[in-house]
Design a protein around this motif. Structure first.
Motif, PDB file in Angstrom:
ATOM      1  N   MET A 193       0.828  -1.175   0.000  1.00 39.53           N
ATOM      2  CA  MET A 193       0.000   0.000   0.000  1.00 39.53           C
ATOM      3  C   MET A 193       0.881   1.250   0.000  1.00 39.53           C
ATOM      4  O   MET A 193       1.925   1.284   0.647  1.00 39.53           O
ATOM      5  CB  MET A 193      -0.912   0.019   1.231  1.00 39.53           C
ATOM      6  N   ASN A 194       0.484   2.276  -0.739  1.00 34.75           N
ATOM      7  CA  ASN A 194       1.215   3.538  -0.784  1.00 34.75           C
ATOM      8  C   ASN A 194       1.033   4.277   0.539  1.00 34.75           C
ATOM      9  O   ASN A 194       0.012   4.140   1.210  1.00 34.75           O
ATOM     10  CB  ASN A 194       0.709   4.400  -1.938  1.00 34.75           C
ATOM     11  N   LYS A 195       2.020   5.079   0.878  1.00 31.30           N
ATOM     12  CA  LYS A 195       1.959   5.844   2.129  1.00 31.30           C
ATOM     13  C   LYS A 195       1.737   7.315   1.808  1.00 31.30           C
ATOM     14  O   LYS A 195       2.202   7.820   0.787  1.00 31.30           O
ATOM     15  CB  LYS A 195       3.259   5.671   2.912  1.00 31.30           C
ATOM     16  N   LYS A 196       1.050   7.987   2.703  1.00 33.17           N
ATOM     17  CA  LYS A 196       0.816   9.427   2.565  1.00 33.17           C
ATOM     18  C   LYS A 196       1.417  10.124   3.772  1.00 33.17           C
ATOM     19  O   LYS A 196       1.286   9.669   4.904  1.00 33.17           O
ATOM     20  CB  LYS A 196      -0.685   9.705   2.472  1.00 33.17           C
ATOM     21  N   PHE A 197       2.070  11.241   3.478  1.00 28.44           N
ATOM     22  CA  PHE A 197       2.706  12.027   4.529  1.00 28.44           C
ATOM     23  C   PHE A 197       2.297  13.485   4.393  1.00 28.44           C
ATOM     24  O   PHE A 197       2.097  13.984   3.282  1.00 28.44           O
ATOM     25  CB  PHE A 197       4.243  11.935   4.429  1.00 28.44           C
ATOM     26  N   ALA A 198       2.195  14.143   5.532  1.00 31.36           N
ATOM     27  CA  ALA A 198       1.905  15.578   5.559  1.00 31.36           C
ATOM     28  C   ALA A 198       3.079  16.296   6.209  1.00 31.36           C
ATOM     29  O   ALA A 198       3.705  15.782   7.136  1.00 31.36           O
ATOM     30  CB  ALA A 198       0.631  15.849   6.354  1.00 31.36           C
ATOM     31  N   ALA A 199       3.369  17.477   5.696  1.00 31.60           N
ATOM     32  CA  ALA A 199       4.413  18.319   6.283  1.00 31.60           C
ATOM     33  C   ALA A 199       3.867  19.736   6.396  1.00 31.60           C
ATOM     34  O   ALA A 199       3.139  20.206   5.519  1.00 31.60           O
ATOM     35  CB  ALA A 199       5.669  18.311   5.421  1.00 31.60           C
ATOM     36  N   ILE A 200       4.221  20.389   7.494  1.00 32.55           N
ATOM     37  CA  ILE A 200       3.793  21.767   7.726  1.00 32.55           C
ATOM     38  C   ILE A 200       5.034  22.627   7.898  1.00 32.55           C
ATOM     39  O   ILE A 200       5.926  22.297   8.677  1.00 32.55           O
ATOM     40  CB  ILE A 200       2.902  21.867   8.978  1.00 32.55           C
ATOM     41  N   ASN A 253       5.654  34.569   8.069  1.00 33.87           N
ATOM     42  CA  ASN A 253       4.641  35.251   7.265  1.00 33.87           C
ATOM     43  C   ASN A 253       3.516  34.347   6.788  1.00 33.87           C
ATOM     44  O   ASN A 253       2.430  34.827   6.466  1.00 33.87           O
ATOM     45  CB  ASN A 253       5.277  35.928   6.046  1.00 33.87           C
ATOM     46  N   SER A 254       3.769  33.049   6.701  1.00 34.39           N
ATOM     47  CA  SER A 254       2.723  32.149   6.239  1.00 34.39           C
ATOM     48  C   SER A 254       2.996  30.729   6.724  1.00 34.39           C
ATOM     49  O   SER A 254       4.117  30.386   7.078  1.00 34.39           O
ATOM     50  CB  SER A 254       2.615  32.173   4.714  1.00 34.39           C
ATOM     51  N   PHE A 255       1.915  29.947   6.729  1.00 35.91           N
ATOM     52  CA  PHE A 255       1.984  28.530   7.069  1.00 35.91           C
ATOM     53  C   PHE A 255       1.659  27.757   5.796  1.00 35.91           C
ATOM     54  O   PHE A 255       0.731  28.114   5.075  1.00 35.91           O
ATOM     55  CB  PHE A 255       0.958  28.163   8.137  1.00 35.91           C
ATOM     56  N   HIS A 256       2.397  26.692   5.542  1.00 33.17           N
ATOM     57  CA  HIS A 256       2.184  25.869   4.356  1.00 33.17           C
ATOM     58  C   HIS A 256       1.961  24.425   4.777  1.00 33.17           C
ATOM     59  O   HIS A 256       2.637  23.920   5.671  1.00 33.17           O
ATOM     60  CB  HIS A 256       3.411  25.901   3.435  1.00 33.17           C
ATOM     61  N   LEU A 257       1.032  23.786   4.089  1.00 36.09           N
ATOM     62  CA  LEU A 257       0.787  22.363   4.267  1.00 36.09           C
ATOM     63  C   LEU A 257       0.999  21.689   2.921  1.00 36.09           C
ATOM     64  O   LEU A 257       0.568  22.206   1.889  1.00 36.09           O
ATOM     65  CB  LEU A 257      -0.657  22.116   4.719  1.00 36.09           C
ATOM     66  N   ILE A 258       1.650  20.561   2.944  1.00 38.24           N
ATOM     67  CA  ILE A 258       1.793  19.758   1.738  1.00 38.24           C
ATOM     68  C   ILE A 258       1.538  18.306   2.135  1.00 38.24           C
ATOM     69  O   ILE A 258       1.968  17.857   3.204  1.00 38.24           O
ATOM     70  CB  ILE A 258       3.178  19.934   1.078  1.00 38.24           C
ATOM     71  N   ILE A 259       0.786  17.622   1.294  1.00 32.00           N
ATOM     72  CA  ILE A 259       0.533  16.208   1.509  1.00 32.00           C
ATOM     73  C   ILE A 259       1.004  15.478   0.259  1.00 32.00           C
ATOM     74  O   ILE A 259       0.673  15.875  -0.865  1.00 32.00           O
ATOM     75  CB  ILE A 259      -0.954  15.930   1.778  1.00 32.00           C
ATOM     76  N   VAL A 260       1.789  14.443   0.478  1.00 30.57           N
ATOM     77  CA  VAL A 260       2.328  13.669  -0.642  1.00 30.57           C
ATOM     78  C   VAL A 260       1.958  12.202  -0.475  1.00 30.57           C
ATOM     79  O   VAL A 260       1.769  11.717   0.638  1.00 30.57           O
ATOM     80  CB  VAL A 260       3.864  13.797  -0.771  1.00 30.57           C
ATOM     81  N   GLU A 261       1.858  11.534  -1.609  1.00 28.47           N
ATOM     82  CA  GLU A 261       1.684  10.095  -1.622  1.00 28.47           C
ATOM     83  C   GLU A 261       2.971   9.497  -2.159  1.00 28.47           C
ATOM     84  O   GLU A 261       3.440   9.901  -3.231  1.00 28.47           O
ATOM     85  CB  GLU A 261       0.504   9.689  -2.496  1.00 28.47           C
ATOM     86  N   ILE A 278      -7.219  18.340   7.469  1.00 29.45           N
ATOM     87  CA  ILE A 278      -6.958  17.981   6.078  1.00 29.45           C
ATOM     88  C   ILE A 278      -6.070  16.748   5.998  1.00 29.45           C
ATOM     89  O   ILE A 278      -6.337  15.810   5.245  1.00 29.45           O
ATOM     90  CB  ILE A 278      -6.314  19.174   5.316  1.00 29.45           C
ATOM     91  N   ALA A 279      -5.010  16.736   6.811  1.00 29.62           N
ATOM     92  CA  ALA A 279      -4.091  15.584   6.811  1.00 29.62           C
ATOM     93  C   ALA A 279      -4.822  14.304   7.226  1.00 29.62           C
ATOM     94  O   ALA A 279      -4.624  13.248   6.626  1.00 29.62           O
ATOM     95  CB  ALA A 279      -2.913  15.852   7.735  1.00 29.62           C
ATOM     96  N   LYS A 280      -5.683  14.409   8.234  1.00 29.30           N
ATOM     97  CA  LYS A 280      -6.429  13.234   8.689  1.00 29.30           C
ATOM     98  C   LYS A 280      -7.364  12.727   7.595  1.00 29.30           C
ATOM     99  O   LYS A 280      -7.549  11.518   7.447  1.00 29.30           O
ATOM    100  CB  LYS A 280      -7.195  13.570   9.950  1.00 29.30           C
ATOM    101  N   ASN A 281      -7.956  13.652   6.825  1.00 23.76           N
ATOM    102  CA  ASN A 281      -8.832  13.236   5.723  1.00 23.76           C
ATOM    103  C   ASN A 281      -8.089  12.396   4.691  1.00 23.76           C
ATOM    104  O   ASN A 281      -8.701  11.561   4.021  1.00 23.76           O
ATOM    105  CB  ASN A 281      -9.482  14.446   5.051  1.00 23.76           C
ATOM    106  N   TYR A 282      -6.813  12.632   4.534  1.00 21.07           N
ATOM    107  CA  TYR A 282      -5.990  11.869   3.603  1.00 21.07           C
ATOM    108  C   TYR A 282      -5.291  10.672   4.263  1.00 21.07           C
ATOM    109  O   TYR A 282      -4.524   9.969   3.616  1.00 21.07           O
ATOM    110  CB  TYR A 282      -4.916  12.773   2.977  1.00 21.07           C
TER     111      TYR A 282
END
Length: 75
Positions: free
Chosen positions: A1-8, A13-21, A69-73
């Protein structure tokens, strides 16, 4: 199974979220990106680097949103 990771990335000045598979062969795809502007550095006066209560509360709300958002993925 593929894994998904989130990074913040929490910046001044700003907050960024990225989710990768990440796939079994090692390559990855970005499946979600989000950016919220929160100018934490605007609270800084002179040499004092103190974040206001209002900015802290906004930051917490953004992080809660990012967490959802991360939990949804399942990241």
């Amino acid at each position: 199974m593929n894994k998904k990771f989130a990074a913040i990335d929490i910046g001044s000045n700003s907050f960024h979220l990225i989710i990768v598979e990440i796939f079994k062969d090692g390559h990855f795809e970005i499946i979600e990106r989000k950016r919220d502007v929160l100018r934490l550095s605007e609270d800084f006066k002179n040499d004092e680097k103190v974040i206001s209560q209002i900015s802290q509360e906004k930051a917490i709300e953004i992080l809660k949103e990012f967490s959802g958002i991360a939990k949804n993925y399942n990241a």
